[in-house]
Write a protein that holds these residues in place. Structure first.
Motif, PDB file in Angstrom:
ATOM      1  N   ILE A 125      33.004  27.180  20.401  1.00 42.05           N
ATOM      2  CA  ILE A 125      32.541  28.385  21.117  1.00 42.05           C
ATOM      3  C   ILE A 125      33.945  28.969  21.857  1.00 42.05           C
ATOM      4  CG2 ILE A 125      31.389  29.106  23.094  1.00 42.05           C
ATOM      5  CD1 ILE A 125      29.711  28.969  20.546  1.00 42.05           C
ATOM      6  N   LEU A 126      33.832  30.221  21.710  1.00 41.76           N
ATOM      7  CA  LEU A 126      34.576  31.105  22.657  1.00 41.76           C
ATOM      8  C   LEU A 126      34.005  31.569  23.819  1.00 41.76           C
ATOM      9  CD1 LEU A 126      36.077  33.301  19.863  1.00 41.76           C
ATOM     10  CD2 LEU A 126      36.818  30.842  20.559  1.00 41.76           C
ATOM     11  N   SER A 127      34.464  31.608  24.973  1.00 43.47           N
ATOM     12  CA  SER A 127      33.781  31.546  26.433  1.00 43.47           C
ATOM     13  C   SER A 127      34.856  32.405  27.330  1.00 43.47           C
ATOM     14  CB  SER A 127      33.289  30.393  26.877  1.00 43.47           C
ATOM     15  OG  SER A 127      32.669  30.748  28.241  1.00 43.47           O
ATOM     16  N   MET A 128      34.575  33.504  27.953  1.00 45.91           N
ATOM     17  CA  MET A 128      35.245  34.189  28.837  1.00 45.91           C
ATOM     18  C   MET A 128      35.735  33.570  30.086  1.00 45.91           C
ATOM     19  SD  MET A 128      36.270  37.143  27.189  1.00 45.91           S
ATOM     20  CE  MET A 128      36.975  38.031  28.600  1.00 45.91           C
ATOM     21  N   GLY A 129      36.980  33.569  30.462  1.00 49.65           N
ATOM     22  CA  GLY A 129      37.330  33.130  31.811  1.00 49.65           C
ATOM     23  C   GLY A 129      37.205  34.094  32.720  1.00 49.65           C
ATOM     24  N   ARG A 130      36.903  33.681  34.032  1.00 52.17           N
ATOM     25  CA  ARG A 130      36.774  34.749  35.138  1.00 52.17           C
ATOM     26  C   ARG A 130      37.107  33.972  36.653  1.00 52.17           C
ATOM     27  NH1 ARG A 130      32.243  33.637  37.891  1.00 52.17           N
ATOM     28  NH2 ARG A 130      30.691  32.373  36.531  1.00 52.17           N
ATOM     29  N   TYR A 131      37.053  34.720  37.422  1.00 47.77           N
ATOM     30  CA  TYR A 131      37.047  34.475  38.659  1.00 47.77           C
ATOM     31  C   TYR A 131      35.706  34.032  39.485  1.00 47.77           C
ATOM     32  CZ  TYR A 131      42.021  35.768  38.375  1.00 47.77           C
ATOM     33  OH  TYR A 131      43.304  35.971  37.994  1.00 47.77           O
ATOM     34  N   SER A 132      35.469  34.032  40.766  1.00 49.68           N
ATOM     35  CA  SER A 132      34.080  33.803  41.225  1.00 49.68           C
ATOM     36  C   SER A 132      33.238  34.840  40.931  1.00 49.68           C
ATOM     37  CB  SER A 132      34.365  33.533  42.549  1.00 49.68           C
ATOM     38  OG  SER A 132      35.076  34.422  43.391  1.00 49.68           O
ATOM     39  N   ASP A 133      33.952  36.061  40.943  1.00 45.59           N
ATOM     40  CA  ASP A 133      32.954  37.389  40.709  1.00 45.59           C
ATOM     41  C   ASP A 133      32.529  37.323  39.185  1.00 45.59           C
ATOM     42  OD1 ASP A 133      31.862  39.812  39.875  1.00 45.59           O
ATOM     43  OD2 ASP A 133      33.527  40.948  41.037  1.00 45.59           O
ATOM     44  N   PRO A 134      31.206  37.225  39.003  1.00 39.34           N
ATOM     45  CA  PRO A 134      30.869  37.126  37.491  1.00 39.34           C
ATOM     46  C   PRO A 134      31.137  38.281  36.763  1.00 39.34           C
ATOM     47  CG  PRO A 134      28.854  37.574  39.235  1.00 39.34           C
ATOM     48  CD  PRO A 134      30.088  37.380  39.861  1.00 39.34           C
ATOM     49  N   ASP A 135      31.661  39.252  37.281  1.00 37.83           N
ATOM     50  CA  ASP A 135      31.991  40.553  36.475  1.00 37.83           C
ATOM     51  C   ASP A 135      33.283  40.808  36.445  1.00 37.83           C
ATOM     52  OD1 ASP A 135      29.240  41.053  36.102  1.00 37.83           O
ATOM     53  OD2 ASP A 135      29.122  42.416  37.795  1.00 37.83           O
ATOM     54  N   SER A 136      34.271  39.710  36.617  1.00 32.48           N
ATOM     55  CA  SER A 136      35.630  39.538  36.805  1.00 32.48           C
ATOM     56  C   SER A 136      36.460  39.226  35.585  1.00 32.48           C
ATOM     57  CB  SER A 136      36.213  38.738  37.675  1.00 32.48           C
ATOM     58  OG  SER A 136      35.799  37.512  37.542  1.00 32.48           O
ATOM     59  N   ALA A 137      35.872  39.112  34.353  1.00 34.40           N
ATOM     60  CA  ALA A 137      36.647  38.686  33.046  1.00 34.40           C
ATOM     61  C   ALA A 137      37.263  39.933  32.592  1.00 34.40           C
ATOM     62  CB  ALA A 137      35.577  38.572  32.083  1.00 34.40           C
ATOM     63  N   GLN A 138      38.482  39.385  32.248  1.00 35.45           N
ATOM     64  CA  GLN A 138      39.455  40.459  31.579  1.00 35.45           C
ATOM     65  C   GLN A 138      39.870  40.271  30.185  1.00 35.45           C
ATOM     66  OE1 GLN A 138      42.452  40.274  35.266  1.00 35.45           O
ATOM     67  NE2 GLN A 138      41.740  42.719  35.258  1.00 35.45           N
ATOM     68  N   SER A 139      40.958  39.181  30.056  1.00 37.40           N
ATOM     69  CA  SER A 139      41.448  38.914  28.669  1.00 37.40           C
ATOM     70  C   SER A 139      41.570  37.608  28.572  1.00 37.40           C
ATOM     71  CB  SER A 139      42.898  39.758  28.382  1.00 37.40           C
ATOM     72  OG  SER A 139      43.661  39.137  29.295  1.00 37.40           O
ATOM     73  N   SER A 140      41.371  36.530  29.485  1.00 35.98           N
ATOM     74  CA  SER A 140      41.472  35.137  29.484  1.00 35.98           C
ATOM     75  C   SER A 140      40.257  34.636  28.871  1.00 35.98           C
ATOM     76  CB  SER A 140      41.692  34.624  30.709  1.00 35.98           C
ATOM     77  OG  SER A 140      41.850  33.172  30.394  1.00 35.98           O
ATOM     78  N   PHE A 141      40.483  33.820  27.780  1.00 37.53           N
ATOM     79  CA  PHE A 141      39.224  33.090  27.193  1.00 37.53           C
ATOM     80  C   PHE A 141      39.365  31.632  26.869  1.00 37.53           C
ATOM     81  CE2 PHE A 141      40.747  35.239  23.380  1.00 37.53           C
ATOM     82  CZ  PHE A 141      40.720  34.188  22.500  1.00 37.53           C
ATOM     83  N   SER A 142      38.494  30.829  26.617  1.00 44.00           N
ATOM     84  CA  SER A 142      38.744  29.349  26.285  1.00 44.00           C
ATOM     85  C   SER A 142      38.005  29.127  24.848  1.00 44.00           C
ATOM     86  CB  SER A 142      37.974  28.599  27.465  1.00 44.00           C
ATOM     87  OG  SER A 142      38.527  28.737  28.442  1.00 44.00           O
ATOM     88  N   VAL A 143      38.596  28.374  24.237  1.00 43.33           N
ATOM     89  CA  VAL A 143      37.976  27.749  23.050  1.00 43.33           C
ATOM     90  C   VAL A 143      37.449  26.291  23.258  1.00 43.33           C
ATOM     91  CG1 VAL A 143      38.330  27.115  20.675  1.00 43.33           C
ATOM     92  CG2 VAL A 143      39.637  28.899  21.565  1.00 43.33           C
ATOM     93  N   LEU A 144      36.205  25.875  23.224  1.00 47.97           N
ATOM     94  CA  LEU A 144      35.703  24.704  23.725  1.00 47.97           C
ATOM     95  C   LEU A 144      36.275  23.632  22.602  1.00 47.97           C
ATOM     96  CD1 LEU A 144      33.475  24.194  26.053  1.00 47.97           C
ATOM     97  CD2 LEU A 144      33.947  26.547  25.531  1.00 47.97           C
ATOM     98  N   LEU A 145      36.452  22.687  23.377  1.00 47.93           N
ATOM     99  CA  LEU A 145      37.057  21.418  22.701  1.00 47.93           C
ATOM    100  C   LEU A 145      36.091  20.264  22.750  1.00 47.93           C
ATOM    101  CD1 LEU A 145      40.764  21.473  23.912  1.00 47.93           C
ATOM    102  CD2 LEU A 145      39.741  22.540  22.134  1.00 47.93           C
ATOM    103  N   GLY A 146      34.958  20.417  23.380  1.00 48.07           N
ATOM    104  CA  GLY A 146      33.749  19.624  23.332  1.00 48.07           C
ATOM    105  C   GLY A 146      32.610  20.266  24.051  1.00 48.07           C
ATOM    106  N   ASP A 147      31.349  19.643  24.287  1.00 48.95           N
ATOM    107  CA  ASP A 147      30.209  20.033  24.807  1.00 48.95           C
ATOM    108  C   ASP A 147      30.453  20.185  26.351  1.00 48.95           C
ATOM    109  OD1 ASP A 147      29.548  19.983  22.378  1.00 48.95           O
ATOM    110  OD2 ASP A 147      27.892  18.502  22.429  1.00 48.95           O
ATOM    111  N   ALA A 148      29.975  21.285  26.899  1.00 51.38           N
ATOM    112  CA  ALA A 148      30.189  21.626  28.343  1.00 51.38           C
ATOM    113  C   ALA A 148      28.990  22.243  28.957  1.00 51.38           C
ATOM    114  CB  ALA A 148      31.601  22.317  28.661  1.00 51.38           C
TER     115      ALA A 148
END
Length: 231
Positions: A125-148
């Motif tokens: 799964i591809l999931s956006m990175g962000r800071y504590s603000d839920p609306d702070s995502a920009q261009s960083s994202f993660s590819v999940l390597l396992g269930d989280a």
């Protein structure tokens, strides 16, 4: 009495069948429909291909796809590889080895509203990175390597890996170091170049292969020139 007994025996069977059907439908509903667009990141450890979930996170998908089309992820890198958890792409502002042009910078600095959903955080799964603000995502994202499951509903899922799990497994084998909460590779995992295509369009495989080679060669040449000018 015999007839009543048969009816009573059928009721649990019907109930079980209903529950099974409901369970199967729920499982299928959990897998969103993937759009036809595909993006390929060509890294120094192999290719990674992914698709988007436009019905789940339309604004996020649109933003990431625009970044890809402008070449913003070229020369960027995976700054984090936590085996069994995530491989995270750095923000393109500050993560690239080549400077951004003005158009790229303006787009990369935009923040995206948090499009949280019921889709589960599982491997690929591809999931956006962000800071504590839920609306702070920009261009960083993660590819999940396992269930989280602890990430479910907290981070915006916008797509899924379609090819390249063997590349992810290579990344998981790289040596790492711990810096704060992050597990980071000791070697730079560079996104040499990126390209996109549409699965609904008829594309000549030979032309696509040629384009990939040209893009990779171009990215390598840019990096060589950068090293000469900015040692």
């Amino acid at each position: 009495m015999g007839r009543c007994k048969r009816v009573k025996e059928l009721i649990p069977l019907v109930s079980c069948a209903f529950l099974l059907c409901w369970g199967f439908n729920d499982a299928f509903a959990a897998e969103p429909q993937m759009g036809s667009a595909r993006v390929v990141f060509q890294t120094n450890y192999g290719d990674i291909e992914f698709g988007f979930y436009p019905s789940v996170a339309p604004k996020t998908v649109d933003h990431i796809f625009k970044l890809v089309r402008l070449g913003c992820y070229n020369t960027n890198h995976f700054f984090r590889v936590d085996k069994g958890f995530v491989a995270q792409v750095a923000d393109v502002v500050g993560g690239r080895s080549a400077p951004l042009n003005e158009e790229q910078r303006v787009l990369a600095q935009k923040t995206i509203v948090g499009e949280f959903s019921d889709v589960k955080h599982v491997r690929g799964i591809l999931s956006m990175g962000r800071y504590s603000d839920p609306d702070s995502a920009q261009s960083s994202f993660s590819v999940l390597l396992g269930d989280a499951p602890h990430l479910d509903g907290q981070y915006a899922i916008f797509g899924k890996l379609t090819k390249g799990d063997e590349t992810l497994r290579k990344l998981e084998q790289l040596p790492t170091k711990k810096e704060g909460i992050f597990v980071m590779p000791t070697e730079r995992i560079t996104i040499l170049s990126s390209y996109y295509y549409d699965t609904e369009m008829e594309i000549c495989e030979q032309d696509r292969s040629l384009l990939k080679r040209r893009l990779a060669a171009s990215a390598i040449e840019i990096e060589r020139q950068r090293m000469k000018c900015f040692p």
